[in-house]
Design a protein around this motif. Sequence first.
Motif, mmCIF file in Angstrom:
data_model
loop_
_atom_site.group_PDB
_atom_site.id
_atom_site.type_symbol
_atom_site.label_atom_id
_atom_site.label_comp_id
_atom_site.label_asym_id
_atom_site.label_seq_id
_atom_site.Cartn_x
_atom_site.Cartn_y
_atom_site.Cartn_z
ATOM 1 N N LEU A 30 0.855 -1.191 0.000
ATOM 2 C CA LEU A 30 0.000 0.000 0.000
ATOM 3 C C LEU A 30 0.885 1.232 0.000
ATOM 4 C CD1 LEU A 30 -2.720 1.528 0.359
ATOM 5 C CD2 LEU A 30 -2.425 1.208 2.842
ATOM 6 N N LEU A 31 0.682 2.101 -0.982
ATOM 7 C CA LEU A 31 1.402 3.366 -1.067
ATOM 8 C C LEU A 31 0.458 4.497 -0.645
ATOM 9 C CD1 LEU A 31 3.064 2.860 -4.589
ATOM 10 C CD2 LEU A 31 4.025 2.264 -2.348
ATOM 11 N N ILE A 32 0.822 5.215 0.422
ATOM 12 C CA ILE A 32 0.014 6.338 0.902
ATOM 13 C C ILE A 32 0.787 7.619 0.648
ATOM 14 C CG2 ILE A 32 -1.178 7.362 2.869
ATOM 15 C CD1 ILE A 32 -1.199 4.623 4.204
ATOM 16 N N VAL A 33 0.155 8.546 -0.066
ATOM 17 C CA VAL A 33 0.833 9.784 -0.447
ATOM 18 C C VAL A 33 -0.102 10.964 -0.223
ATOM 19 C CG1 VAL A 33 2.228 10.901 -2.223
ATOM 20 C CG2 VAL A 33 1.906 8.426 -2.296
ATOM 21 N N GLY A 34 0.469 12.085 0.204
ATOM 22 C CA GLY A 34 -0.309 13.301 0.357
ATOM 23 C C GLY A 34 -0.655 13.907 -0.990
ATOM 24 N N GLY A 35 -1.880 14.353 -1.123
ATOM 25 C CA GLY A 35 -2.326 14.923 -2.384
ATOM 26 C C GLY A 35 -1.571 16.182 -2.787
ATOM 27 N N LYS A 36 -1.031 16.899 -1.813
ATOM 28 C CA LYS A 36 -0.277 18.123 -2.093
ATOM 29 C C LYS A 36 1.221 17.866 -2.215
ATOM 30 C CE LYS A 36 -1.625 21.773 0.283
ATOM 31 N NZ LYS A 36 -2.030 22.608 1.468
ATOM 32 N N ASP A 37 1.629 16.625 -2.023
ATOM 33 C CA ASP A 37 3.043 16.239 -2.119
ATOM 34 C C ASP A 37 3.307 15.810 -3.564
ATOM 35 O OD1 ASP A 37 5.622 15.636 -1.417
ATOM 36 O OD2 ASP A 37 5.139 13.826 -0.279
ATOM 37 N N SER A 38 3.255 16.762 -4.491
ATOM 38 C CA SER A 38 3.155 16.464 -5.913
ATOM 39 C C SER A 38 4.348 15.683 -6.470
ATOM 40 C CB SER A 38 2.972 17.764 -6.708
ATOM 41 O OG SER A 38 4.024 18.668 -6.426
ATOM 42 N N VAL A 39 5.566 16.035 -6.063
ATOM 43 C CA VAL A 39 6.741 15.346 -6.594
ATOM 44 C C VAL A 39 6.764 13.887 -6.144
ATOM 45 C CG1 VAL A 39 9.252 15.250 -6.565
ATOM 46 C CG2 VAL A 39 8.108 17.460 -6.759
ATOM 47 N N VAL A 40 6.549 13.658 -4.840
ATOM 48 C CA VAL A 40 6.553 12.298 -4.310
ATOM 49 C C VAL A 40 5.372 11.498 -4.856
ATOM 50 C CG1 VAL A 40 6.360 10.919 -2.195
ATOM 51 C CG2 VAL A 40 7.848 12.917 -2.251
ATOM 52 N N LYS A 70 -1.460 -4.635 -4.947
ATOM 53 C CA LYS A 70 -1.033 -3.265 -4.688
ATOM 54 C C LYS A 70 -2.211 -2.302 -4.651
ATOM 55 C CE LYS A 70 -0.243 -2.600 -9.651
ATOM 56 N NZ LYS A 70 0.739 -2.240 -10.718
ATOM 57 N N LYS A 71 -1.971 -1.184 -3.974
ATOM 58 C CA LYS A 71 -2.977 -0.127 -3.925
ATOM 59 C C LYS A 71 -2.265 1.184 -3.618
ATOM 60 C CE LYS A 71 -7.534 0.937 -1.971
ATOM 61 N NZ LYS A 71 -8.566 0.513 -0.989
ATOM 62 N N ILE A 72 -2.741 2.249 -4.205
ATOM 63 C CA ILE A 72 -2.206 3.573 -3.909
ATOM 64 C C ILE A 72 -3.344 4.444 -3.380
ATOM 65 C CG2 ILE A 72 -2.499 4.384 -6.295
ATOM 66 C CD1 ILE A 72 0.112 6.033 -5.862
ATOM 67 N N GLU A 73 -3.094 5.084 -2.263
ATOM 68 C CA GLU A 73 -4.085 5.953 -1.628
ATOM 69 C C GLU A 73 -3.521 7.374 -1.567
ATOM 70 O OE1 GLU A 73 -7.114 5.490 -0.607
ATOM 71 O OE2 GLU A 73 -7.408 3.362 -0.107
ATOM 72 N N THR A 74 -4.236 8.297 -2.170
ATOM 73 C CA THR A 74 -3.863 9.705 -2.109
ATOM 74 C C THR A 74 -4.763 10.409 -1.110
ATOM 75 O OG1 THR A 74 -3.222 9.646 -4.443
ATOM 76 C CG2 THR A 74 -3.533 11.813 -3.448
ATOM 77 N N ILE A 75 -4.157 11.063 -0.134
ATOM 78 C CA ILE A 75 -4.935 11.744 0.900
ATOM 79 C C ILE A 75 -5.041 13.223 0.537
ATOM 80 C CG2 ILE A 75 -5.067 12.342 3.346
ATOM 81 C CD1 ILE A 75 -3.693 9.764 4.002
ATOM 82 N N ALA A 134 -5.937 -1.062 8.438
ATOM 83 C CA ALA A 134 -6.818 -1.900 7.620
ATOM 84 C C ALA A 134 -6.006 -2.800 6.693
ATOM 85 C CB ALA A 134 -7.763 -1.014 6.808
ATOM 86 N N TRP A 135 -4.921 -2.257 6.133
ATOM 87 C CA TRP A 135 -4.082 -3.045 5.215
ATOM 88 C C TRP A 135 -3.389 -4.187 5.948
ATOM 89 C CZ3 TRP A 135 -4.178 -2.888 0.087
ATOM 90 C CH2 TRP A 135 -3.150 -3.511 -0.636
ATOM 91 N N PHE A 136 -2.805 -3.875 7.089
ATOM 92 C CA PHE A 136 -2.108 -4.918 7.841
ATOM 93 C C PHE A 136 -3.090 -5.952 8.394
ATOM 94 C CE2 PHE A 136 1.422 -1.702 8.370
ATOM 95 C CZ PHE A 136 2.343 -2.417 7.617
ATOM 96 N N GLU A 137 -4.262 -5.510 8.809
ATOM 97 C CA GLU A 137 -5.258 -6.472 9.287
ATOM 98 C C GLU A 137 -5.678 -7.413 8.169
ATOM 99 O OE1 GLU A 137 -7.981 -5.526 12.880
ATOM 100 O OE2 GLU A 137 -8.278 -3.920 11.430
ATOM 101 N N LYS A 138 -5.782 -6.892 6.973
ATOM 102 C CA LYS A 138 -6.217 -7.711 5.844
ATOM 103 C C LYS A 138 -5.163 -8.721 5.431
ATOM 104 C CE LYS A 138 -7.888 -7.457 1.061
ATOM 105 N NZ LYS A 138 -8.301 -6.565 -0.054
ATOM 106 N N TRP A 139 -3.891 -8.290 5.347
ATOM 107 C CA TRP A 139 -2.867 -9.123 4.757
ATOM 108 C C TRP A 139 -1.905 -9.774 5.743
ATOM 109 C CZ3 TRP A 139 -3.962 -10.433 0.066
ATOM 110 C CH2 TRP A 139 -4.665 -9.559 -0.771
ATOM 111 N N LEU A 140 -1.835 -9.197 6.943
ATOM 112 C CA LEU A 140 -0.847 -9.704 7.896
ATOM 113 C C LEU A 140 -1.447 -10.683 8.892
ATOM 114 C CD1 LEU A 140 2.170 -9.297 8.516
ATOM 115 C CD2 LEU A 140 1.533 -7.562 10.167
ATOM 116 N N THR A 141 -2.701 -10.501 9.227
ATOM 117 C CA THR A 141 -3.280 -11.304 10.309
ATOM 118 C C THR A 141 -4.275 -12.347 9.820
ATOM 119 O OG1 THR A 141 -5.123 -9.762 10.703
ATOM 120 C CG2 THR A 141 -3.056 -9.320 11.854
ATOM 121 N N THR A 142 -4.512 -12.386 8.512
ATOM 122 C CA THR A 142 -5.417 -13.411 7.974
ATOM 123 C C THR A 142 -4.685 -14.182 6.892
ATOM 124 O OG1 THR A 142 -6.307 -11.854 6.325
ATOM 125 C CG2 THR A 142 -7.480 -12.041 8.428
#
Length: 218
Positions: A155-165, A180-185, A207-215
Amino acid sequence: MLVKDQNNVISIPLKHLTLKANLYMPENARGMVIFSHGSGSSRLSPRNNYVANILNQKGLATLLLDLLTETEDESYETRFNIDLLTSRLIAVTKWVQQQNETEGFPLGYFGASTGAASALRAAAFFKDTIKAIVSRGGRPDLALDEIPEISAPTLLIVGGKDSVVLELNIQAYAIMECEKKIETIPGANHLFEEQGKLEKVAELSAAWFEKWLTTKNP
């Protein structure tokens, strides 16, 4: 054996040096998330500790570690030596696997900023051993050669205003072959300091770790 002091600090003995880490182990923990922080930060990062606390509440152990000694961290070149940071993260992961309390734990990585690059590289090294990865404002461009080798759901989490990253993450996302999944905040900058943004990071990560790490997933 995992020996903690009153502040939950443990010492991790590696070849020729010892690293410090903060260990939080909920009762009946179902897995562990190892944190790799960005340059200029440390295991005391309030943002990473906030996320770790949320994961602890979900029954996950967390290990927030300093991959560099205090002396090494004073060097700009060492802070950005992704090869060194990756080798340290691999060594710490192997150490965790050998401890009685954590042997057999499903393991995940949470990487922030440049720390995400070392997490992605280490995950490529370990293949199926790493069950899930979350990158917060990460620099996957520093791990492009290894990204196609990653098998852990990422899971890639990125700030919506963090344009370069954000653009760097979009490019990395395109070459990932794992789940994979990318989430823009929206409205968030690189450090997610705006009101409610870090809470959203923690929510998505948990939510990501609960889905993939514990099940068990096929």
